[in-house]
Structure formats: structure tokens, C-alpha cells
Design a protein around this motif. Structure first.
Motif, short mmCIF file in Angstrom:
data_model
loop_
_atom_site.label_atom_id
_atom_site.label_comp_id
_atom_site.label_asym_id
_atom_site.label_seq_id
_atom_site.Cartn_x
_atom_site.Cartn_y
_atom_site.Cartn_z
N GLU A 153 -8.23 -2.06 -49.14
CA GLU A 153 -7.56 -3.19 -49.80
C GLU A 153 -8.52 -4.35 -49.89
OE1 GLU A 153 -3.41 -5.77 -49.57
OE2 GLU A 153 -3.87 -4.26 -48.04
N ARG A 154 -8.57 -4.97 -51.06
CA ARG A 154 -9.52 -6.04 -51.30
C ARG A 154 -8.79 -7.28 -51.82
NH1 ARG A 154 -14.59 -4.19 -51.03
NH2 ARG A 154 -15.53 -5.84 -52.30
N LEU A 155 -9.51 -8.40 -51.78
CA LEU A 155 -9.02 -9.66 -52.31
C LEU A 155 -10.09 -10.24 -53.23
CD1 LEU A 155 -7.55 -11.25 -49.04
CD2 LEU A 155 -6.26 -10.15 -50.89
N ILE A 156 -9.69 -11.16 -54.10
CA ILE A 156 -10.65 -11.82 -54.97
C ILE A 156 -10.37 -13.31 -54.97
CG2 ILE A 156 -9.28 -11.43 -57.08
CD1 ILE A 156 -12.09 -11.06 -58.49
N LEU A 157 -11.42 -14.09 -54.79
CA LEU A 157 -11.32 -15.54 -54.69
C LEU A 157 -11.99 -16.18 -55.91
CD1 LEU A 157 -11.92 -17.74 -51.59
CD2 LEU A 157 -13.26 -18.21 -53.64
N HIS A 158 -11.28 -17.10 -56.55
CA HIS A 158 -11.84 -17.88 -57.66
C HIS A 158 -11.92 -19.33 -57.22
CE1 HIS A 158 -10.36 -14.32 -59.83
NE2 HIS A 158 -11.26 -14.61 -60.74
N LEU A 159 -13.13 -19.87 -57.20
CA LEU A 159 -13.34 -21.27 -56.87
C LEU A 159 -13.79 -22.00 -58.13
CD1 LEU A 159 -15.01 -22.74 -53.72
CD2 LEU A 159 -15.58 -23.65 -55.96
#
Length: 308
Positions: A75-81
Motif C-alpha cells: 500500500e502506497r501514498l502520494i503527497l502533493h506539495l
């Protein structure tokens, strides 16, 4: 660690740029696609990998970015800054508006879409487990706007920018990469604790979209301020102030940030326009104040920004 690679639409014929960009983003983050309402789409992107962190730094003209669900064993996550510009993220039934400095974490295993003004982002895809160990309530924080105005968020932002600069040196040491990954998880957990806000009611969400739309449309008006926003929305001054407080800022600070971000874009896109002309176009009555504010925000004066 993979070396930093740069891709750009320079040298690509305008009719072929969007197809080139779509092939690129799908190769970097599978299932991603980009649409543009204009034919003058331009973009640049840097990509690199540090340990288990898959990172990109894209900047482009206004566009719509979508991504289809991606299925993986872990399971992965993605971060947008949001480094520059603004965006509206949609995943499931949640809409999240970001300004400069803000970030949001979502799941690449569910479809999401992003409406982007001219922008620059830092995006990181990473395993969920190490962050969940440090922040057990991560599921409640997903899809929520994390204010970039808190100390933890600013430190995290600076860390990612520093990591990008250091990665250009080509560090390949395994221990270094592992250490960087651990620092990343520690800092993003710290930033979430300090920046997480509960969901606003749907009425507040609709008002926020309306207010931010008015700001974007009226940046050229020197009289744009809290009172004029309240009048345009038939709301009280306190309501408008509370709305921006929920975003971790104030009306005047947000308006200034948007004016400066738009000015930075104009300086690059309109080399024939004078700096004073651009300042007046964006609601600044004093070009000297504009120059000081610009330097404080971007670290260089407008003239040097244009040369770079």
C-alpha cells in the motif's frame, strides 16, 4: 539513488507537447494523464528516486491532471506539495484547495483529479507503512489540506527542496538514502500533526471556492481586501477572516501570495513587459513595495528572477 533527470517541452512542436507530456507522466507515475484547455501548453519536470521515495518536481502552464487507480502489492501514498500557484484536488467525495506551501496526501490506489493553475509542485510517492508507524491516524488525514503556514510544514518544505538540490549531486550511498527516507517520514508526520485541520462543512467549502475564485479574478484591483470579499459574497468580515484562518492564513496574506505568484509567472512569460507594468497589472500601487515583497517571497528581486 537514481540521478535527477530533467524533461521539458522545449524543442517540441506545440501541437505535440501534450502528447509528449502524457507519455512522460504515465511513465513516471503509471496511470497519470494531463489535459490542457489551450494549445500553448509548456512544462518542465525533474524526476529522481531516493530509497523508497519516488519524487518529481513538475512545473507547467494551467492544466488538468488525472490518475487512474494503481494496484500494487504494497500500500502506497502520494503527497502533493504546492510550491507555486494553486490547485483543487478531488478524490472520492473530497475536494481540497491548495495554495502555495500547502500539501495534501492521497492514495494512488483510488482515482484522483487535480485542477491546476500555472504551477510548480513537489510530488512524492512512498510506502504507507513507515508513515503509519509514526502517525497512526494517517487515514483521517488523507485528502485533507495541510496548511503550509505552520513551522512543521515550512521545515518539511525546506527539507524537500534541499533534498532536490542535494540529489543533483548524485549521492548513491545506501546508508545516506535510508537516512533520508527516515527523516522524510519523521518530518511529514510532524508537519501533519501541526497542520491538519478538520473538514469544513460543505457550505464553507462552497464559500471557499467562491472566495478564491473572486481573488483570482480580481487580483488587478488594488482595492481587493477582506471587506470587498465579504461584500461580494454577502458575508460578514468575520466569516471571511475565519475562512482564511481555516486555511492557515489571512485574506491579505493570501491575496499578496497570489499576486506575487502571478507576478513570477508574468515575469517569465512576458519578457517585453516592464517590472513596473507587471506590478501595476497585479494590483500593486507601489513598484518599490512590490520589489521588496517579491524578494522576501522568492529570495531574489524581480529582475534577477526574470534573468533566471
Amino acid at each position: 539513488m537514481t540521478a535527477v533527470q530533467k524533461f521539458a517541452t522545449d524543442g517540441i512542436a506545440p501541437p505535440e507537447r501534450l502528447a509528449f507530456w502524457n507519455e512522460l507522466v504515465d511513465r513516471v507515475y503509471s496511470g497519470t494523464y494531463v489535459k490542457s484547455a489551450t494549445e500553448d501548453f509548456t512544462g518542465e519536470m525533474w524526476t529522481w528516486q531516493v530509497g523508497d521515495l519516488a519524487m518529481i518536481r513538475p512545473r507547467s502552464t494551467a492544466s488538468f491532471v488525472g490518475r487512474d487507480p494503481r494496484y500494487t502489492d504494497d500500500e502506497r501514498l502520494i503527497l502533493h506539495l504546492q510550491c507555486r500557484g494553486s490547485s483543487l484536488h478531488r478524490q472520492g467525495r473530497t475536494e481540497t484547495a491548495l495554495g502555495a506551501g500547502d500539501f495534501v496526501i492521497g492514495s494512488p490506489h483510488e482515482a484522483y483529479a487535480i485542477d491546476l493553475a500555472a504551477h510548480e509542485l513537489l510530488v512524492v510517492e512512498f510506502p504507507r507503512a513507515p508513515l503509519a508507524e509514526r502517525f497512526p491516524g494517517i487515514d483521517d488525514a488523507l485528502r485533507q489540506r495541510m496548511s503550509g503556514a505552520t513551522p512543521g510544514a515550512r521545515v518539511f518544505h525546506d527539507f524537500l527542496l534541499s533534498l532536490w538540490r542535494q540529489s543533483q549531486q548524485g549521492f548513491a550511498d545506501t546508508d545516506w538514502q535510508e537516512g533520508v527516507s527516515q527523516v522524510f517520514y519523521d518530518l511529514v508526520a510532524l508537519a501533519i500533526r501541526g497542520a491538519a485541520k478538520p473538514d469544513a462543512p460543505m457550505a464553507d467549502s462552497a464559500l471557499r471556492r467562491r472566495v478564491l475564485g473572486i481573488v483570482e479574478a480580481q487580483l488587478a484591483d488594488p482595492a481587493l481586501r477582506t471587506l470587498s470579499l465579504a461584500s461580494a459574497c454577502n458575508a460578514s468580515v468575520r466569516t471571511i477572516q475565519n475562512l482564511f484562518a481555516g486555511m492557515g492564513t489571512t485574506p491579505s496574506a493570501y491575496i499578496l501570495e497570489r499576486r506575487l505568484a502571478r507576478a513570477a509567472e508574468r515575469l517569465s512569460a512576458a519578457p517585453g513587459a516592464s517590472i513596473t507594468e507587471i506590478a501595476f497589472e497585479l494590483g500593486f500601487n507601489d513598484s518599490a513595495y512590490f520589489a521588496r515583497a517579491f524578494r522576501q517571497r522568492f529570495g531574489v528581486p524581480p529582475r534577477e528572477w526574470r534573468r533566471k
